[in-house]
Scaffold this active site. Structure first.
Site, PDB file in Angstrom:
ATOM      1  N   ASP A   2      16.707 -36.213 -12.350  1.00 13.08           N
ATOM      2  CA  ASP A   2      15.875 -35.220 -11.964  1.00 13.08           C
ATOM      3  C   ASP A   2      14.931 -34.809 -13.391  1.00 13.08           C
ATOM      4  O   ASP A   2      15.373 -35.031 -14.270  1.00 13.08           O
ATOM      5  CB  ASP A   2      16.433 -33.898 -11.914  1.00 13.08           C
ATOM      6  CG  ASP A   2      15.801 -32.649 -11.599  1.00 13.08           C
ATOM      7  OD1 ASP A   2      15.926 -32.451 -10.402  1.00 13.08           O
ATOM      8  OD2 ASP A   2      15.348 -31.943 -12.550  1.00 13.08           O
ATOM      9  N   ASP A 102      10.703 -34.471  -8.040  1.00 11.26           N
ATOM     10  CA  ASP A 102      11.033 -34.971  -9.075  1.00 11.26           C
ATOM     11  C   ASP A 102      12.564 -35.418  -9.112  1.00 11.26           C
ATOM     12  O   ASP A 102      13.035 -35.284 -10.286  1.00 11.26           O
ATOM     13  CB  ASP A 102      10.941 -33.761 -10.316  1.00 11.26           C
ATOM     14  CG  ASP A 102      12.011 -32.889 -10.125  1.00 11.26           C
ATOM     15  OD1 ASP A 102      12.283 -32.552  -9.074  1.00 11.26           O
ATOM     16  OD2 ASP A 102      12.153 -31.935 -11.260  1.00 11.26           O
ATOM     17  N   GLU A 103      13.018 -35.528  -8.175  1.00 10.53           N
ATOM     18  CA  GLU A 103      14.557 -35.758  -7.869  1.00 10.53           C
ATOM     19  C   GLU A 103      14.979 -37.012  -7.134  1.00 10.53           C
ATOM     20  O   GLU A 103      14.521 -37.111  -6.035  1.00 10.53           O
ATOM     21  CB  GLU A 103      14.889 -34.659  -7.492  1.00 10.53           C
ATOM     22  CG  GLU A 103      16.569 -34.376  -7.554  1.00 10.53           C
ATOM     23  CD  GLU A 103      16.802 -32.674  -7.130  1.00 10.53           C
ATOM     24  OE1 GLU A 103      15.803 -31.918  -7.453  1.00 10.53           O
ATOM     25  OE2 GLU A 103      18.048 -32.654  -6.555  1.00 10.53           O
TER      26      GLU A 103
HETATM   27  N1  DCP Z   1       8.888 -25.865  -8.250  1.00  7.12           N
HETATM   28  C1  DCP Z   1       8.186 -25.066  -7.811  1.00  7.12           C
HETATM   29  N2  DCP Z   1       8.647 -23.515  -7.333  1.00  7.12           N
HETATM   30  C2  DCP Z   1       9.915 -23.193  -7.612  1.00  7.12           C
HETATM   31  C3  DCP Z   1      10.705 -24.463  -8.075  1.00  7.12           C
HETATM   32  C4  DCP Z   1      10.161 -25.613  -8.324  1.00  7.12           C
HETATM   33  O1  DCP Z   1       6.873 -25.224  -7.593  1.00  7.12           O
HETATM   34  N3  DCP Z   1      10.257 -22.121  -7.195  1.00  7.12           N
HETATM   35  C5  DCP Z   1       8.177 -27.233  -8.514  1.00  7.12           C
HETATM   36  C6  DCP Z   1       8.034 -27.167 -10.113  1.00  7.12           C
HETATM   37  C7  DCP Z   1       8.983 -27.782 -10.632  1.00  7.12           C
HETATM   38  C8  DCP Z   1       9.474 -28.970  -9.730  1.00  7.12           C
HETATM   39  O2  DCP Z   1       9.198 -28.306  -8.455  1.00  7.12           O
HETATM   40  O3  DCP Z   1       8.495 -28.691 -11.778  1.00  7.12           O
HETATM   41  C9  DCP Z   1      10.766 -29.449  -9.954  1.00  7.12           C
HETATM   42  O4  DCP Z   1      11.547 -28.333  -9.610  1.00  7.12           O
HETATM   43  P1  DCP Z   1      12.859 -28.168 -10.457  1.00  7.12           P
HETATM   44  O5  DCP Z   1      13.848 -27.056  -9.816  1.00  7.12           O
HETATM   45  O6  DCP Z   1      13.692 -29.661 -10.830  1.00  7.12           O
HETATM   46  O7  DCP Z   1      12.752 -27.697 -11.854  1.00  7.12           O
HETATM   47  P2  DCP Z   1      11.785 -28.173 -13.085  1.00  7.12           P
HETATM   48  O8  DCP Z   1      11.509 -29.844 -13.069  1.00  7.12           O
HETATM   49  O9  DCP Z   1      10.504 -27.592 -13.393  1.00  7.12           O
HETATM   50  O10 DCP Z   1      12.970 -27.738 -14.259  1.00  7.12           O
HETATM   51  P3  DCP Z   1      14.489 -28.434 -14.683  1.00  7.12           P
HETATM   52  O11 DCP Z   1      14.137 -29.068 -16.155  1.00  7.12           O
HETATM   53  O12 DCP Z   1      15.168 -27.364 -14.569  1.00  7.12           O
HETATM   54  O13 DCP Z   1      14.590 -29.618 -13.749  1.00  7.12           O
HETATM   55 CA    CA Z   2      13.245 -31.046 -12.599  1.00  2.00          CA
HETATM   56 CA    CA Z   3      14.352 -30.869  -9.050  1.00  2.00          CA
END
Ligand code: DCP
Ligand code: CA
Ligand code: CA
Length: 359
Positions: A2, A102-103
């Protein structure tokens, strides 16, 4: 795997000057200048309490006077980066299941013969390659199944690597709150709490019939198996690709179109071959350029006819490359790549492609 704070990290990548400041990527709804929600926040912003899903106005309040940067989402750019990350991970040569932008899950069973030491080495080389080839940091969790791997990944964030071996699963899961299990959101966890179940260990000890009667067959069975670290769903390979791409590191940094084009000959031939083998007709041609300061740029065009021969592919890549280098001026490229998109499956083409490919 991720990616860490993906959208916000992607913005830091192309704007190195904002690193170290709170960065918040927002989906603006357009109603007022600040209405909308936070999509992603870097860890600096999170340290002030900013979270994904939060109204932008709250985030602004939390970050008042903190020199924060608020940016709108740029889905196109994140998708391109994401494709490149999965392209790098694909090189490992294991079954890949892309779960979201992203996963992804990788099944390393056949590559490692179940040796978790070997799996750890692969995981760490994935982290290294993703960083070297895209500039992005990610976290990898390794486990005997997808549930354990995902929880390990969540707990190792950011820029982490955590391996949970089969004999460690029970101790690893036991003390964690039930919310750490995938699919256990607010509703399910509240119901579990009302039953006196707060940890995964407590959940694992509940009679599965009780869970089934409360949550239904599917969710009840899942909760029982997942809590015991025994939910063993297969890694299902990605389907329905939207583009094929190959990127190479240039022998030396360059802005000479002929020198760069010569190094794209191999990638172009292999990409066409791959498209043919998979039965795709491609009407989109593109180039990807990564500059010496790791900025990613791309240029593409859609054609009237699908690209079937190397000659046509080369001609389009050459003109896109000239166009891009012309705009860049003195900037040199470190890596360059080609892509095919607008993929269509031609009926009958797959068997033909397979036949041609194997002859
Ligand atoms: N995303 C979004 N709205 C949300 C959650 C996520 O648009 N409520 C989008 C933005 C994030 C991407 O999806 O960058 C990936 O979600 P993740 O839950 O993996 O969160 P992040 O990558 O931002 O943070 P982490 O470091 O916790 O993985
Ligand atoms: Ca992420
Ligand atoms: Ca993710």
């Amino acid at each position: 795997m991720d990616l860490d704070y993906f959208f916000a990290q992607a913005e830091e990548l192309r704007r190195p000057e904002i690193r170290g400041r709170p960065v918040v990527v927002c989906v603006y709804s357009g109603r007022t200048e600040v209405s909308g929600a936070v999509a992603s926040a870097n860890y600096v912003a999170r340290s002030y309490g900013v979270k994904a899903g939060m109204p932008i106005s709250w985030a602004m309040k939390l970050l008042e006077g903190k020199d924060a940067v608020f940016l709108p989402v740029d889905k196109q750019y994140y998708s391109e980066l994401s494709e490149r990350v999965f392209g790098v991970i694909e090189q490992v040569g294991a079954t890949l299941e892309v779960v979201s932008i992203d996963e992804a899950f990788l099944d390393l069973t056949s590559l490692t013969d179940g040796d978790f030491g070997r799996a750890e080495e692969i995981a760490s080389s994935i982290k290294r390659s993703v960083l070297n080839e895209t500039g992005l940091r990610c976290t990898v969790g390794v486990g005997p199944n997808k549930v354990v791997a995902k929880i390990a990944c969540d707990r190792a964030k950011p820029d982490g690597l955590l391996v949970v071996r089969p004999e460690e699963v029970k101790a690893f899961l036991e003390g964690l709150p039930v919310e750490e299990l995938p699919y256990v959101g607010k509703k399910v966890s509240e119901r579990l709490r009302s039953m006196g179940i707060e940890t995964i260990g407590q959940l694992a000890a509940v009679d599965p019939q009780v869970l089934i009667s409360k949550f239904g067959e599917a969710l009840g069975t899942y909760l029982h198996l997942a809590a015991r670290g025994e939910y063993d769903e297969p890694v299902v390979p990605r389907t329905g690709r939207t583009q094929l791409s190959r990127i190479v590191t240039l022998k030396r940094d360059s802005r000479d179109p002929d020198e760069i084009l010569a190094q794209l000959e191999g990638p172009m031939a292999r990409l066409l071959e791959e498209a043919r083998r998979q039965g795709y007709l491609c009407r989109g041609v593109g180039i990807i350029a990564i500059t010496t300061d790791l900025k990613t740029l791309s240029r593409s065009r859609k054609l009237k006819e699908p690209v079937v021969d190397l000659e046509a592919f080369r001609r389009n890549v050459a003109s896109l490359l000239n166009e891009l280098l012309g705009e860049l001026g003195e900037v040199r490229l470190r890596r360059a790549g080609v892509k095919l998109f607008e993929l269509e499956r031609a009926p009958g083409q797959k068997t033909l492609g397979d036949f041609v490919g194997s002859s």
